[in-house]
Scaffold this active site. Structure first.
Site, mmCIF file in Angstrom:
data_model
loop_
_atom_site.group_PDB
_atom_site.id
_atom_site.type_symbol
_atom_site.label_atom_id
_atom_site.label_comp_id
_atom_site.label_asym_id
_atom_site.label_seq_id
_atom_site.Cartn_x
_atom_site.Cartn_y
_atom_site.Cartn_z
ATOM 1 N N LYS A 182 35.866 -51.149 -68.913
ATOM 2 C CA LYS A 182 35.389 -49.943 -69.596
ATOM 3 C C LYS A 182 36.460 -48.866 -69.511
ATOM 4 O O LYS A 182 36.660 -48.246 -68.478
ATOM 5 C CB LYS A 182 34.081 -49.421 -68.994
ATOM 6 C CG LYS A 182 33.390 -48.514 -69.999
ATOM 7 C CD LYS A 182 32.654 -47.350 -69.421
ATOM 8 C CE LYS A 182 33.461 -46.235 -68.916
ATOM 9 N NZ LYS A 182 34.176 -45.402 -69.919
ATOM 10 N N GLY A 235 39.441 -43.271 -60.830
ATOM 11 C CA GLY A 235 38.946 -42.053 -61.461
ATOM 12 C C GLY A 235 38.789 -40.969 -60.424
ATOM 13 O O GLY A 235 39.420 -40.997 -59.362
ATOM 14 N N THR A 237 37.193 -38.468 -57.531
ATOM 15 C CA THR A 237 36.474 -38.686 -56.276
ATOM 16 C C THR A 237 34.972 -38.487 -56.480
ATOM 17 O O THR A 237 34.150 -39.226 -55.937
ATOM 18 C CB THR A 237 37.040 -37.746 -55.194
ATOM 19 O OG1 THR A 237 38.410 -38.132 -54.973
ATOM 20 C CG2 THR A 237 36.285 -37.848 -53.888
ATOM 21 N N GLU A 238 34.641 -37.510 -57.300
ATOM 22 C CA GLU A 238 33.224 -37.225 -57.565
ATOM 23 C C GLU A 238 32.516 -38.439 -58.178
ATOM 24 O O GLU A 238 31.455 -38.863 -57.715
ATOM 25 C CB GLU A 238 33.190 -36.047 -58.539
ATOM 26 C CG GLU A 238 31.867 -35.409 -58.755
ATOM 27 C CD GLU A 238 31.956 -34.450 -59.957
ATOM 28 O OE1 GLU A 238 30.925 -34.259 -60.587
ATOM 29 O OE2 GLU A 238 33.063 -33.942 -60.259
ATOM 30 N N GLU A 257 39.913 -46.145 -56.416
ATOM 31 C CA GLU A 257 41.197 -45.422 -56.410
ATOM 32 C C GLU A 257 40.882 -44.042 -56.950
ATOM 33 O O GLU A 257 40.596 -43.889 -58.137
ATOM 34 C CB GLU A 257 42.196 -46.095 -57.355
ATOM 35 C CG GLU A 257 42.467 -47.537 -57.068
ATOM 36 C CD GLU A 257 43.485 -47.740 -55.961
ATOM 37 O OE1 GLU A 257 44.079 -46.746 -55.515
ATOM 38 O OE2 GLU A 257 43.656 -48.890 -55.540
ATOM 39 N N CYS A 291 47.415 -39.124 -60.701
ATOM 40 C CA CYS A 291 46.639 -39.067 -59.460
ATOM 41 C C CYS A 291 47.533 -38.769 -58.265
ATOM 42 O O CYS A 291 47.131 -38.099 -57.338
ATOM 43 C CB CYS A 291 45.893 -40.371 -59.265
ATOM 44 S SG CYS A 291 46.974 -41.789 -59.368
ATOM 45 N N GLU A 390 42.237 -30.826 -56.809
ATOM 46 C CA GLU A 390 43.101 -31.554 -57.727
ATOM 47 C C GLU A 390 43.049 -30.862 -59.090
ATOM 48 O O GLU A 390 41.982 -30.765 -59.694
ATOM 49 C CB GLU A 390 42.609 -32.993 -57.843
ATOM 50 C CG GLU A 390 43.501 -33.829 -58.715
ATOM 51 C CD GLU A 390 43.032 -35.277 -58.796
ATOM 52 O OE1 GLU A 390 41.825 -35.510 -58.958
ATOM 53 O OE2 GLU A 390 43.897 -36.158 -58.718
HETATM 54 P P1 NAD Z 1 36.440 -39.703 -64.223
HETATM 55 O O1 NAD Z 1 36.076 -40.042 -62.823
HETATM 56 O O2 NAD Z 1 35.731 -38.642 -64.922
HETATM 57 O O3 NAD Z 1 36.298 -41.006 -65.143
HETATM 58 C C1 NAD Z 1 36.912 -42.226 -64.808
HETATM 59 C C2 NAD Z 1 36.162 -43.344 -65.507
HETATM 60 O O4 NAD Z 1 34.848 -43.420 -64.980
HETATM 61 C C3 NAD Z 1 35.997 -43.150 -67.012
HETATM 62 O O5 NAD Z 1 36.100 -44.397 -67.658
HETATM 63 C C4 NAD Z 1 34.576 -42.616 -67.116
HETATM 64 O O6 NAD Z 1 33.990 -42.876 -68.357
HETATM 65 C C5 NAD Z 1 33.886 -43.390 -66.020
HETATM 66 N N1 NAD Z 1 32.657 -42.779 -65.497
HETATM 67 C C6 NAD Z 1 32.286 -41.470 -65.517
HETATM 68 N N2 NAD Z 1 31.069 -41.318 -64.950
HETATM 69 C C7 NAD Z 1 30.679 -42.552 -64.557
HETATM 70 C C8 NAD Z 1 29.522 -43.047 -63.874
HETATM 71 N N3 NAD Z 1 28.513 -42.257 -63.498
HETATM 72 N N4 NAD Z 1 29.443 -44.363 -63.612
HETATM 73 C C9 NAD Z 1 30.453 -45.188 -63.960
HETATM 74 N N5 NAD Z 1 31.560 -44.791 -64.603
HETATM 75 C C10 NAD Z 1 31.677 -43.479 -64.891
HETATM 76 O O7 NAD Z 1 38.000 -39.458 -64.161
HETATM 77 P P2 NAD Z 1 38.960 -38.984 -65.329
HETATM 78 O O8 NAD Z 1 38.704 -37.546 -65.565
HETATM 79 O O9 NAD Z 1 38.889 -39.955 -66.470
HETATM 80 O O10 NAD Z 1 40.384 -39.221 -64.628
HETATM 81 C C11 NAD Z 1 40.946 -38.318 -63.758
HETATM 82 C C12 NAD Z 1 40.695 -38.705 -62.302
HETATM 83 O O11 NAD Z 1 41.161 -40.019 -62.031
HETATM 84 C C13 NAD Z 1 41.448 -37.820 -61.356
HETATM 85 O O12 NAD Z 1 40.639 -37.430 -60.286
HETATM 86 C C14 NAD Z 1 42.568 -38.713 -60.843
HETATM 87 O O13 NAD Z 1 43.096 -38.371 -59.605
HETATM 88 C C15 NAD Z 1 41.924 -40.043 -60.832
HETATM 89 N N6 NAD Z 1 42.939 -41.090 -60.835
HETATM 90 C C16 NAD Z 1 43.151 -41.815 -59.692
HETATM 91 C C17 NAD Z 1 44.127 -42.795 -59.668
HETATM 92 C C18 NAD Z 1 44.385 -43.612 -58.422
HETATM 93 O O14 NAD Z 1 44.999 -44.657 -58.537
HETATM 94 N N7 NAD Z 1 43.924 -43.199 -57.285
HETATM 95 C C19 NAD Z 1 44.892 -43.048 -60.807
HETATM 96 C C20 NAD Z 1 44.651 -42.281 -61.947
HETATM 97 C C21 NAD Z 1 43.663 -41.312 -61.947
#
Ligand code: NAD
Length: 488
Positions: A182, A235, A237-238, A257, A291, A390
């Protein structure tokens, strides 16, 4: 339509069991080119029924003799071929990534190459994953098998759509699992295209499904689905915390991650030119939507003035441009919402008393786009919002430390996150000792933002658990079976 792109040339449909499909309920969502603010496609938005369809397809292929029961070498060859096909189509994929995410096409090409390298790396692993014989007491033969988990749900963000998807899909497939990917709502193109290429590479239908859709609907349904064995998530942390809660209902395995607030430490004895270049790459590469971005620049106080001059000189020369122009080095933030979030953080930095040295505003290109100037703050206190949260944008918080390594590591570790860190010094002992004291999953010494398919990546603390890449990721996509044979 933006950038002269016709909708029909863009991948816009779900990809389930080898077929392009519309969402069962017919829902779609608009995808916007962040550099032009134009709607460039209307993409199918998966709902619960589509998630179920994709999971059933992945399960049927997993249980069949078409994937996990192939010889490991045949599986590995197919995964390798997918890497080759990604390279063969690299121009198209890089362009799709840039249209979708706003990053410079020069960066998209790096991501596409890393995705290809990841498939090849794990394709090579497929026939090298094996168990052990264990010397147990008694007249028994005891050995272990490393078996795939089953159906893996991969959920990825919008900042590195193709490479982060590959980091999860490639090891999952190489180990014999089947996958439902997804992608983020904002950036579905390259994920869908990659699933299509998997068929061309010889993977059976159902081994690699892709379901773009909203996280709160499609992502959540995938996490809660009782027939998904593992969720591999990258994605915020929240959302990672929400996934932990939702996955508990079915005791599925998860790897997370998550976010970061990574320190980039500059000791006074460092090559300050190199450190300044590294500091800028650390925060402005990927427009700071990275990230592992080195968002906190921690400079030893005696070098602060010199670093400040070097950073400012370079930051002022960085100009946003058309992301499709190969010469552009600073692109558009992914969305209006993200731009507004970043501008909000810049306001909070000012109102909480940090000094804005450079940037700080939106900078449209040709009058359009969600571009933000490279922004540098100094006089940042560790309690300020811009030092703790962040930002996920091109905003650098410069802070100083005294008391050598003790001061540096104490400040570096003063965060809930632990994803990455940078260290700049000419003193190798100090570098290695600092690396040991930093609580983060990756430490770069005299460099920043280096990645390789063979090197593990992941977080300490609230940056998550489990590892992408390297041999370490294979553990997350296999389970161990212990077999006893009575030889008496
Ligand atoms: P996000 O957490 O909003 O979304 C990430 C993914 O999760 C998206 O595909 C989203 O549609 C999905 N999602 C959202 N709510 C969900 C739920 N309730 N259940 C299941 N899936 C859900 O993050 P974002 O805004 O797309 O990306 C930015 C974040 O990602 C930043 O915090 C960044 O640090 C993190 N990130 C981490 C790494 C790592 O390797 N640690 C790499 C890249 C990005």
């Amino acid at each position: 339509m933006g950038a002269g792109v016709a909708t029909e040339t863009l991948p816009t449909r779900l990809f389930i069991n080898g077929e392009q499909l519309d969402a069962a309920e017919g829902r779609t969502h608009d995808v916007i080119n962040p550099a032009t603010e134009e709607v460039i496609a209307s993409v199918a938005a998966a709902g619960e029924e589509d998630v179920d369809r994709a999971v059933r397809s992945a399960r049927a292929t997993f249980e069949s003799d078409k994937w996990r029961k192939l010889s490991a070498r045949q599986r590995g060859e197919a995964v390798w071929r997918l890497g080759e096909l990604i390279l063969k189509n690299k121009e198209e994929l890089a362009r799709l990534e840039t249209l979708n995410n706003g990053k410079p096409v020069f960066e998209s090409m790096i991501d596409v190459r890393l995705a290809a390298a990841t498939y090849k790396y794990y394709g090579g692993w497929a026939d090298k994953i094996h168990g052990e014989t264990i010397p147990v007491d008694g007249p028994f033969l005891n050995y272990t098998l490393r078996e795939p988990l089953g159906v893996v749900g991969a959920i990825v963000p919008w900042n590195f759509p193709i490479s982060l998807a590959a980091w999860k899909v490639a090891p999952a497939l190489a180990c014999g699992n089947t996958v439902v990917l997804k992608p983020a709502e904002l950036t579905p193109f390259t994920a869908i295209r990659m699933a299509e290429l998997a068929i061309e590479a010889g993977l059976p239908p159902g081994a690699f499904n892709c379901i773009p859709g909203p996280g709160s609907v499609a992502g959540s349904a995938l996490v809660k689905h009782s027939d998904v064995d593992k969720i591999a998530f990258t994605g915020s942390t929240e959302v990672g915390k929400q996934i932990m809660r939702d996955a508990a209902g079915t005791v599925k395995k998860i790897s997370l991650e998550l976010g970061g607030k990574s320190p980039n430490i500059v000791y006074a004895d460092a090559d300050l030119d190199a450190a300044a270049r590294g500091a800028l790459t650390g925060i402005f590469y990927g427009k700071g939507e990275v990230c592992a971005a080195g968002s906190r620049l921690l400079v030893e106080d005696s070098a602060a003035e010199e670093m400040r001059t070097r950073i400012l000189e370079r930051a002022k020369k960085m100009v946003a441009g058309d992301p499709l122009d190969p010469k552009t080095r600073l692109g558009a933030l992914v969305s209006k919402r993200q731009m507004e979030r970043v501008l909000g953080y810049i306001e909070s930095g000012k109102s909480e008393g940090a000094t804005l040295l450079s940037g700080g505003a939106r900078t449209p290109v040709n009058g359009k786009g969600y571009f933000v100037q490279p922004t540098v703050f100094e006089g940042v206190d560790r309690e300020m919002t811009i030092a703790r949260e962040e930002i996920f944008g091109p905003v650098l918080a410069m802070m100083t430390f005294s008391d050598g390594m003790t001061g540096a590591t104490e400040l570096a570790n003063a965060t809930i996150y632990g994803l990455a860190a940078g260290i700049w010094t000419r003193d190798i002992k100090k570098a290695l000792r600092t690396a040991r004291e930093i609580r983060a999953g990756t430490v770069w010494i005299n460099t920043y933002n280096m990645y390789d398919a063979a090197s593990p990546f992941g977080g300490f603390k609230q940056s998550g658990f489990g590892r992408d890449l390297g041999v370490h990721a294979l553990e997350g996509y296999t389970q161990v079976k212990s077999v006893w044979v009575d030889l008496s």
